[in-house]
Design a protein around this motif. Sequence first.
Motif, PDB file in Angstrom:
ATOM      1  N   ARG A 691       0.838  -1.212   0.000  1.00 23.69           N
ATOM      2  CA  ARG A 691       0.000   0.000   0.000  1.00 23.69           C
ATOM      3  C   ARG A 691       0.869   1.258   0.000  1.00 23.69           C
ATOM      4  O   ARG A 691       0.551   2.252  -0.668  1.00 23.69           O
ATOM      5  CB  ARG A 691      -0.930  -0.006   1.214  1.00 23.69           C
ATOM      6  N   ILE A 692       1.995   1.211   0.715  1.00 21.45           N
ATOM      7  CA  ILE A 692       2.886   2.367   0.774  1.00 21.45           C
ATOM      8  C   ILE A 692       3.544   2.611  -0.579  1.00 21.45           C
ATOM      9  O   ILE A 692       3.585   3.742  -1.086  1.00 21.45           O
ATOM     10  CB  ILE A 692       3.963   2.156   1.857  1.00 21.45           C
ATOM     11  N   MET A 693       4.071   1.533  -1.186  1.00 19.30           N
ATOM     12  CA  MET A 693       4.848   1.706  -2.409  1.00 19.30           C
ATOM     13  C   MET A 693       3.982   2.067  -3.613  1.00 19.30           C
ATOM     14  O   MET A 693       4.500   2.525  -4.638  1.00 19.30           O
ATOM     15  CB  MET A 693       5.672   0.454  -2.704  1.00 19.30           C
ATOM     16  N   LYS A 694       2.668   1.901  -3.528  1.00 20.66           N
ATOM     17  CA  LYS A 694       1.780   2.225  -4.645  1.00 20.66           C
ATOM     18  C   LYS A 694       1.303   3.679  -4.625  1.00 20.66           C
ATOM     19  O   LYS A 694       0.634   4.130  -5.557  1.00 20.66           O
ATOM     20  CB  LYS A 694       0.564   1.300  -4.648  1.00 20.66           C
ATOM     21  N   VAL A 695       1.651   4.420  -3.581  1.00 21.44           N
ATOM     22  CA  VAL A 695       1.165   5.801  -3.471  1.00 21.44           C
ATOM     23  C   VAL A 695       1.589   6.616  -4.679  1.00 21.44           C
ATOM     24  O   VAL A 695       0.779   7.329  -5.288  1.00 21.44           O
ATOM     25  CB  VAL A 695       1.677   6.451  -2.170  1.00 21.44           C
ATOM     26  N   GLU A 696       2.873   6.526  -5.049  1.00 18.40           N
ATOM     27  CA  GLU A 696       3.369   7.318  -6.174  1.00 18.40           C
ATOM     28  C   GLU A 696       2.662   6.923  -7.464  1.00 18.40           C
ATOM     29  O   GLU A 696       2.229   7.787  -8.246  1.00 18.40           O
ATOM     30  CB  GLU A 696       4.873   7.104  -6.322  1.00 18.40           C
ATOM     31  N   TYR A 697       2.526   5.633  -7.691  1.00 14.00           N
ATOM     32  CA  TYR A 697       1.900   5.151  -8.916  1.00 14.00           C
ATOM     33  C   TYR A 697       0.443   5.610  -9.022  1.00 14.00           C
ATOM     34  O   TYR A 697      -0.044   5.888 -10.133  1.00 14.00           O
ATOM     35  CB  TYR A 697       1.968   3.626  -8.963  1.00 14.00           C
ATOM     36  N   ASP A 698      -0.233   5.708  -7.906  1.00 18.82           N
ATOM     37  CA  ASP A 698      -1.646   6.082  -7.929  1.00 18.82           C
ATOM     38  C   ASP A 698      -1.865   7.544  -8.284  1.00 18.82           C
ATOM     39  O   ASP A 698      -3.010   7.963  -8.504  1.00 18.82           O
ATOM     40  CB  ASP A 698      -2.296   5.762  -6.576  1.00 18.82           C
ATOM     41  N   PHE A 699      -0.786   8.349  -8.341  1.00 19.22           N
ATOM     42  CA  PHE A 699      -0.921   9.723  -8.797  1.00 19.22           C
ATOM     43  C   PHE A 699      -0.690   9.849 -10.307  1.00 19.22           C
ATOM     44  O   PHE A 699      -0.664  10.960 -10.832  1.00 19.22           O
ATOM     45  CB  PHE A 699       0.029  10.647  -8.037  1.00 19.22           C
ATOM     46  N   LEU A 700      -0.528   8.723 -11.012  1.00 13.45           N
ATOM     47  CA  LEU A 700      -0.566   8.734 -12.468  1.00 13.45           C
ATOM     48  C   LEU A 700      -2.022   8.722 -12.885  1.00 13.45           C
ATOM     49  O   LEU A 700      -2.771   7.820 -12.516  1.00 13.45           O
ATOM     50  CB  LEU A 700       0.146   7.513 -13.049  1.00 13.45           C
TER      51      LEU A 700
END
Length: 774
Positions: A691-700
């Motif tokens: 969940r932490i590592m997907k934060v950046e990707y979810d702003f695409l």
Amino acid sequence: MDHARAAISNLFGGEPMSYTRFSIARQTDGDNSHVEMKLSADDEEGGEIGRQEHVHASMPPRRSVKNLCFVVIAALLLLLIGFLIGYLSYRERMQKGSRCLDGSGKCEMTPTASYLTEDETEEEEVPGPPILYWPDLRALLSEKLSARRLEDSLRQRANKDSFEAGQIEDEKAASYIHDQFNIFHLDEVWNDEHYIKLQVKGSSNNRVSILQNGEEEELESPSAYVAYSKTGSVVGKPVHVNYGLKADFQKMEKLGVSLNGTILIFRAGKITLAEKVANAQEAGAVGVLMYLDPYDYKNTDALVPFGHAHLGTGDPFTPGFPSFNHTQFPPVESSGLPRIPVQTISSQAAGKLYSKMDGEKCLLEWKSGVMGCKMMSSTTNMTVKLSVNNVMMDQKILNIFGAIKGFEEPDRYVVIGAQRDSWGPGAAKAGVGTAILLELACVISDIVRNGGYKPRRSIIFASWSAGEYGAVGATEWLEGYSATLHAKAFTYINLDAAVLGFNHMKISASPLLYTLLERTMKGVKDPTKDSGNLYDRVGFDWVKTVVPLGLDNAAFPFLAFSGIPVVSFGFCNKDEEYPFLGTTEDTVENLKMTDKLYALMRAAAEVAGQIALRLTHDHELYLDFERYSEELLAFQEKFFPYDRDVRALGLTLNWLFFARGDFQRATDTLRRDIANSDRENKIVRRALNDRIMKVEYDFLSPYLSPKDAPFRHIFFGRGSHTLQSLLENLQLLRTSKDSVDVNMLKEQLALATWTIKGAANALVGDIWDTDNEF
């Protein structure tokens, strides 16, 4: 003891004298708190059902009380003996465990010991790895980093003219790095081939000449060129537009200067050459010239820089797709390719050109370092001719990789990368980063093999080719493995141009890495001073000085295209450019004029190494996901003054603000889940880290095509979907309301709102915990 044995015999073997019966009677009003305790004799002695029972049972004989005392004493003795046995056993285990912790390796049991061993079989002691706590691991890294090895690696660039992508020197360097990775005993070493289209210099140099009174005079014919320029010849009136920033064009517009059909002259710096060219095209120019102004670049009067004009990254002829040899795509070009010729010239040539122009002098605020700087020529009989004859070629390039596999989550990795190719010797551009890459691979591998460190996650070392053409090697790798990388790579550390000076630091990073970077700087000594650390140099408010990632940074596609957190940092001189970057004079000898060069390289290696090790050491990923709440709040504060202007159009900013609130609550939920979790449970820990590592990707933005808009990040991308573009459109409501496209503004608000809302839902976790109501 005889009395005790008798008492125990009576207690467990004799007939029970009486027993206690508890019954809980539920009251008719629902109160079940009343407990009735009844004492009764055995059934054989008349405990009949329905018979009136006495409240007090018959008292046992006096002797039973004495026996009961012996029972209690015996029980206490047994309890004490058991405690002593347990304590002695525990103490022995702790002593063995302490030997494991102190590095002796004499552990009682390893995680691989079988629990199915038969009881009567004596268990064999297997030496286990010592546990390295973070302070010890950090000290070990610092101890093993060697400035001498860094110097030896950088010397590989000495006496070399060029490392142009795909050419023989680039391939030799790739082979050397591959061999070094094997010598370092990395777990995996491999090559990644890509077949790309590059534009190179033609059979003759490009040419710039002055046409006046029917005569043509050659101004300059440099050996340097600009890749991906449009070929052909154009003629136009020369106009100087400073750095080619949007603000510079606005200044020319206010002065009433028409730029249609002109050849624009720019100074290098501030923004990339590709961005300058895009601004020139938009203004109606037919060609572009750029030079190194002596005010910014000292001692470069005769130097002509190389560059590229593609407004993007990767192979511009396979936009959004990987350039593998076995794939075939329909003919397509990146929309970022220029439609006008572009060439670089020396500042000497620029001065000669200005001397031929008879118009107004350059604005004082532009602070040009070229004598006689002019903005334009007032006469109509003086023009400039630009001829570009670059040629396209298919080229194979190699990316080189080495990996140290994690022991707990090998499929989660941090990537450390550096550009390998350069148009000239490339000592500062590529040599420093490559030397640091090799040093980190050597040291970290040694720490894992001989120092006892067992990283939880993997570390990948990458050497990129074709970086000079716009991070082509790195971008093609991301495009080729996009489905895998966004779910497995959680940080990219860029080593390019890590030392360009000594008295200042330039930092670009994802907000997720601010906290880790700050703590790292506190743990690395400042090599330019006798005391203090790097944090003392940058100051407590260093975040305000973070430089947004540009297209010329190899970390940019990792962040804006793939949604992977990045950090890019280096030493430089404040308010002064490194003059030889991207030229044939980017040599080891010129770089060695930098004070304490190798100490600075070692400090940069220590920063990168600490970040990589910390991200593979801790149970929880050291990514500060709460930072984006602050970034969103900062944008909300910038948007809020335009709330009334938006309402006048029948729209509202409320939904966007509500989405930001949802993200804030989602971060609170994740932080609470982490605090309440069992950190020793690997399954739970992995789920939380995902969940932490997907934060950046979810702003695409998920509503855009990667082919049409590859840089989809709403904070750091390029295009109308970004929050910065939305802000600029809102500002137009005050300055030029008629130019605002209301439908486009409505779409911008919708894309931003639902991207942030989607990021919040992903951060919360399970689908049943999400809330799509505002």
